[in-house]
Motif scaffolding. Structure first.
Motif, PDB file in Angstrom:
ATOM      1  N   ASN A   1       0.822  -1.215   0.000  1.00  0.00           N
ATOM      2  CA  ASN A   1       0.000   0.000   0.000  1.00  0.00           C
ATOM      3  C   ASN A   1       0.852   1.259   0.000  1.00  0.00           C
ATOM      4  N   VAL A   2       1.963   1.219   0.750  1.00  0.00           N
ATOM      5  CA  VAL A   2       2.851   2.377   0.809  1.00  0.00           C
ATOM      6  C   VAL A   2       3.454   2.669  -0.555  1.00  0.00           C
ATOM      7  N   SER A   3       4.014   1.654  -1.221  1.00  0.00           N
ATOM      8  CA  SER A   3       4.639   1.889  -2.527  1.00  0.00           C
ATOM      9  C   SER A   3       3.598   2.228  -3.585  1.00  0.00           C
ATOM     10  N   GLN A   4       2.438   1.604  -3.497  1.00  0.00           N
ATOM     11  CA  GLN A   4       1.357   1.906  -4.449  1.00  0.00           C
ATOM     12  C   GLN A   4       0.914   3.360  -4.303  1.00  0.00           C
ATOM     13  N   SER A   5       0.775   3.808  -3.068  1.00  0.00           N
ATOM     14  CA  SER A   5       0.352   5.191  -2.807  1.00  0.00           C
ATOM     15  C   SER A   5       1.429   6.186  -3.223  1.00  0.00           C
ATOM     16  N   ALA A   6       2.681   5.831  -2.941  1.00  0.00           N
ATOM     17  CA  ALA A   6       3.791   6.716  -3.319  1.00  0.00           C
ATOM     18  C   ALA A   6       3.849   6.880  -4.827  1.00  0.00           C
ATOM     19  N   PHE A   7       3.692   5.779  -5.551  1.00  0.00           N
ATOM     20  CA  PHE A   7       3.715   5.875  -7.015  1.00  0.00           C
ATOM     21  C   PHE A   7       2.505   6.649  -7.525  1.00  0.00           C
ATOM     22  N   ALA A   8       1.353   6.428  -6.931  1.00  0.00           N
ATOM     23  CA  ALA A   8       0.142   7.136  -7.359  1.00  0.00           C
ATOM     24  C   ALA A   8       0.332   8.649  -7.210  1.00  0.00           C
ATOM     25  N   ALA A   9       0.991   9.062  -6.130  1.00  0.00           N
ATOM     26  CA  ALA A   9       1.255  10.491  -5.930  1.00  0.00           C
ATOM     27  C   ALA A   9       2.180  11.022  -7.015  1.00  0.00           C
ATOM     28  N   LEU A  10       3.195  10.248  -7.336  1.00  0.00           N
ATOM     29  CA  LEU A  10       4.147  10.640  -8.378  1.00  0.00           C
ATOM     30  C   LEU A  10       3.454  10.696  -9.735  1.00  0.00           C
ATOM     31  N   ASN A  11       2.678   9.682 -10.028  1.00  0.00           N
ATOM     32  CA  ASN A  11       2.015   9.573 -11.327  1.00  0.00           C
ATOM     33  C   ASN A  11       0.944  10.637 -11.522  1.00  0.00           C
ATOM     34  N   SER A  12       0.308  11.045 -10.430  1.00  0.00           N
ATOM     35  CA  SER A  12      -0.745  12.069 -10.560  1.00  0.00           C
ATOM     36  C   SER A  12      -0.156  13.422 -10.944  1.00  0.00           C
ATOM     37  N   ALA A  13       1.116  13.637 -10.574  1.00  0.00           N
ATOM     38  CA  ALA A  13       1.780  14.898 -10.919  1.00  0.00           C
ATOM     39  C   ALA A  13       2.461  14.833 -12.269  1.00  0.00           C
ATOM     40  N   ASP A  14       2.877  13.627 -12.687  1.00  0.00           N
ATOM     41  CA  ASP A  14       3.554  13.435 -13.979  1.00  0.00           C
ATOM     42  C   ASP A  14       3.231  12.029 -14.462  1.00  0.00           C
ATOM     43  N   ASP A  15       2.319  11.915 -15.431  1.00  0.00           N
ATOM     44  CA  ASP A  15       1.870  10.586 -15.859  1.00  0.00           C
ATOM     45  C   ASP A  15       2.912   9.830 -16.685  1.00  0.00           C
ATOM     46  N   LYS A  16       4.083  10.455 -16.926  1.00  0.00           N
ATOM     47  CA  LYS A  16       5.196   9.750 -17.568  1.00  0.00           C
ATOM     48  C   LYS A  16       6.316   9.431 -16.571  1.00  0.00           C
ATOM     49  N   ALA A  17       6.046   9.680 -15.311  1.00  0.00           N
ATOM     50  CA  ALA A  17       7.090   9.574 -14.287  1.00  0.00           C
ATOM     51  C   ALA A  17       7.652   8.166 -14.171  1.00  0.00           C
ATOM     52  N   ILE A  18       8.975   8.105 -14.025  1.00  0.00           N
ATOM     53  CA  ILE A  18       9.679   6.862 -13.730  1.00  0.00           C
ATOM     54  C   ILE A  18      10.343   7.024 -12.360  1.00  0.00           C
ATOM     55  N   TRP A  19      10.033   6.121 -11.469  1.00  0.00           N
ATOM     56  CA  TRP A  19      10.565   6.127 -10.109  1.00  0.00           C
ATOM     57  C   TRP A  19      11.954   5.477 -10.127  1.00  0.00           C
ATOM     58  N   ILE A  20      12.988   6.247  -9.786  1.00  0.00           N
ATOM     59  CA  ILE A  20      14.355   5.718  -9.703  1.00  0.00           C
ATOM     60  C   ILE A  20      14.688   5.529  -8.222  1.00  0.00           C
ATOM     61  N   MET A  21      14.895   4.277  -7.825  1.00  0.00           N
ATOM     62  CA  MET A  21      15.046   3.963  -6.406  1.00  0.00           C
ATOM     63  C   MET A  21      16.379   3.282  -6.112  1.00  0.00           C
TER      64      MET A  21
END
Length: 758
Positions: free
Chosen positions: A343-363
């Motif tokens: 849930n944490v990673s899903q929510s974190a990505f959703a926040a990123l994606n809502s601001a930039d729908d092309k966002a790639i998370w580099i971890m």
């Protein structure tokens, strides 16, 4: 030998492994990554590489024709071609970075030239080597990542634009197309947090001083060594604009920061219902400097702050849709539950994606290595699989020592980048992992169902062990392993401008021993000179003393023609320093033995020997500008004319490389440096205090009290950091003179040690 090297290199770089999934097929798994492309047009990239050629070779630039043509890549992420016509060399790249790398490849392997952090060797042949046929080199790895969040504090914190420009040019020459770009983010955070209702005082109590911003940004500490000058924030914004412009003009894809949950605690007064958790005390940092406030990604405010930050950042800095995003960097998750992690990673990505729908998370995958007890496979899988495939890229950050792709079966299908970390804290100690770098990146790409999409260079500090970075930069373009012997011989020829039997012997020995550590250790350079004195220091060397003494002697026997070489002199200083480092441990053992045997006079003699050796080391490193504490301080103080701000900048610079925090910090000496001034006025004084305490213990027939000594030495360390000493920023003597004197001085000691170990 030279012709054999060329043939070997061309075979290595042009042979495609047919037993693995093709690059084209691999990227079909990750369509979101396939569309990530440079923002600069081909003309801009072409002109930028032309400027690079002119910077390096201003008198001969017209002999090189640079062309950018993306269509030559066809079935690979990046390609370069080399050809010649009449008196000109044609360099054609599918991108600016590919062309710059092709140019560098020509300089290295055809002109035997060298560009490095420690100096250049740019003796261009009068007649440029030509080609009988076109050379066409393809790459498997779409991404060639560079830097570590810590590098921005340990190495880059005081850089001006001139130094940054040099580094970005170096990136291009070495094929880097995915650099981390964290500079200047505080200006964005300042605007965002003011919009959210915080005051300037709130932020003054949140941001750390400049030398500690890396750990403030990652949510580990706050406020320490602050306040952060507002003038600093504004100047870093201007610097970041220049950094990003040049990176993008080369065709690079900068990785920008995003919100990771770390917030000023005062924000909870404005949003009292926000779901937050307090981090633990990070390495002894307690309130008000530690125990930071972290916002839960499942809280709506997390999404709101992410949107505010990314929109403001895009407005000022633009975006290439790649975001550095670490939720748990040396921070324990609050639950072991798999649903919580998902849930944490899903929510974190959703926040990123809502601001930039092309966002790639580099971890960074550092947490999987550092705490493998918590991060067992089921938890890693829950965390990673909650993000759409290909929308998160894991940096296997310490893959040369502790690769995580094996146990996770290529991170359960998510793409990853195989990284070499190599350095902790910007320490000077010589260290490398030749075999695992040469074989690791290639085998990781070749394994069944591999999701590897790139290689990375991710040191905490740079400017050291250059041979490892020269090698690793090539691994993104290689498809089969190099012959170590041939590669090392070619390296010495281009680094010093010629072949020499003794230099070759020195570097072959080093490459087989010091630069071939394979016992899976984290090397933090806990050497005698830089370690807080105690009775229980151990030698963390994986090699014998002869493995540095013999190369030292070989380097001194090199032909006189190399004595004018900047790179030769730097390496001679470093090798001599490493030899003295080993001698210091031998002397330390002698001192401790005298103490345990209650031999007071012998202990005095042994202590004097050790102090004299450390003083000699201080004098030695003064022959090279890259080993001067004065240079580090000057680069810090240049950032302000205000006296009170200068005092704070000085404190930042000195505290980071010694105490690393408050006097009782658990990571004191983590960022140790064997620099002139630091050795003579800090390390020598600590050891003199220790030796005096030992002699007194023998004299009084009482056990040495380590706890009492630590309290006394902490008082000295705290006082030293706040002193206003003057340190030289200019060199003295020459490396060859200083090294020869020391070899003659300590040769009998070395010979005696060698006989005792037979």
């Amino acid at each position: 030998m030279a012709n054999l090297v060329f043939i070997s290199i061309l075979l290595c770089m042009s042979t495609l492994c047919t037993s693995v999934i093709s690059t084209t097929e691999r990227y079909k798994w990750f369509p979101a990554l396939k569309v990530i492309k440079p923002s600069a047009d081909q003309h801009t990239q072409q002109e930028t590489v032309k400027n690079l050629v002119a910077k390096l070779l201003p008198q001969r630039a017209e002999e090189f024709i640079v062309i950018i043509n993306s269509s030559i890549a066809r079935d690979s992420p990046d390609t370069f071609e080399l050809n010649s016509k009449d008196k000109q060399i044609f360099i054609i790249g599918s991108s600016g970075v590919a062309a710059a790398y092709g140019f560098h490849h020509y300089l290295k392997y055809y002109c035997k030239m060298h560009v490095s952090w420690n100096g250049n060797q740019l003796k261009l042949p009068q007649l440029l080597p030509k080609f009988s046929r076109k050379i066409h080199v393809k790459i498997n790895q779409k991404f060639r990542y560079y830097l570590n969040a810590c590098t921005f504090s340990y190495s880059m914190v005081w850089w001006d634009w001139k130094r940054w420009e040099k580094e970005i040019d170096w990136m291009a020459l070495n094929g880097i197309n995915m650099p981390l770009a964290l500079t200047g983010q505080e200006s964005i955070w300042y605007k965002v947090y003011r919009k959210l209702g915080l005051t300037s005082l709130d932020l003054k109590n949140f941001f750390t001083g400049p030398a500690f911003l890396a750990w403030n940004r990652m949510g580990n500490i706050q406020r320490w060594a602050g306040p952060l000058p507002h003038d600093w924030i504004n100047k870093q914004k201007i610097l970041q604009l220049k950094i990003l412009k040049l990176m993008r003009n080369y065709g690079m894809l900068p990785v920008l920061p995003t919100f990771n949950g770390n917030i000023p605690n005062s924000l909870t007064a404005i949003y009292p219902k926000a779901k937050v958790v307090k981090s633990g005390s990070w390495f002894g940092f307690h309130k008000p400097y530690g125990e930071t406030t972290l916002l839960d990604p499942r809280d709506k405010l997390f999404k709101d702050i992410t949107g505010l930050y990314l929109r403001e950042q895009a407005k000022v800095y633009g975006t290439d849709h790649l975001y550095s995003f670490d939720l748990f960097n040396e921070i324990n998750p609050q639950s072991q539950d798999l649903h919580y992690l998902a849930n944490v990673s899903q929510s974190a990505f959703a926040a990123l994606n809502s601001a930039d729908d092309k966002a790639i998370w580099i971890m960074q995958g550092w947490m999987f290595y550092l705490d493998d007890y918590y991060w067992e496979n089921k938890r890693i899988k829950a965390f990673l699989m909650a993000v759409p495939k290909g929308r998160i890229v894991i940096l296997d950050l310490f893959a040369e020592v502790g690769p995580q792709y094996h146990r996770t079966k290529s991170f359960f299908g998510q793409p990853f980048i195989w990284c070499m970390l190599n350095n902790f804290g910007g320490n000077n100690g010589m260290y490398g992992t030749f075999e695992t770098v040469i074989e690791g990146a290639i085998s990781a790409y070749d394994i069944k169902n591999s999701t590897m999409i790139g290689i990375g260079i991710a040191p905490e500090g740079i400017g050291n062990n250059y041979i490892m970075y020269d090698l690793m930069a090539e691994m993104g373009w290689r498809k089969i392993a190099v012959d170590v012997r041939e590669w090392v011989v070619a390296y010495t020829e281009r680094r010093y401008g010629g072949l020499d039997e003794n230099i070759i012997k020195a570097w072959l020995r080093l490459s087989e021993t010091i630069y071939n550590c394979n016992d899976m250790r984290q090397y933090h350079c806990r050497a005698v000179p830089v370690t807080r004195p105690s009775l229980t220091i151990t030698n963390d060397a994986w090699y014998t003393a002869d493995d540095i003494f013999v190369p030292w002697e070989h380097m001194l026997q090199a032909d006189d023609q190399f004595h004018s070489s900047e790179t030769f002199n730097h390496d001679l200083v470093d090798i001599t320093r490493q030899a003295l480092q080993e001698l210091s441990f031998i002397m330390y053992k002698k001192l401790i033995k005298c103490y345990h045997n209650s031999q007071q006079e012998d202990a005095k003699l042994a202590g004097n020997e050790l102090i004299e050796l450390l003083t000699d080391m201080d004098i030695l490193v003064m022959t090279d500008s890259q080993f001067l504490l004065g240079s580090w301080l000057d680069s810090a103080l240049q950032h302000s004319n205000n006296m009170s701000i200068k005092e704070n900048l000085r404190f930042n610079a000195l505290n980071q490389i010694t105490l690393w925090g408050p006097p009782k910090s658990l990571i004191h000496d983590y960022a140790n440096k064997m620099w002139n001034g630091l050795i003579g006025k800090f390390y020598v004084k600590r050891w003199a205090m220790f030796i005096k305490a030992l002699i007194k213990s023998i004299s009084d027939s009482t056990p040495f009290d380590q706890q009492e000594f630590n309290l006394n030495v902490q008082k000295f360390e705290k006082s030293w950091v706040n002193e206003d000493n003057i340190y030289s920023n200019t060199t003295s003597d020459t490396a060859i003179n200083a090294s020869k004197k020391l070899f003659l001085k300590y040769k009998a000691f070395i010979d005696k040690h060698e006989k005792s170990t037979i």
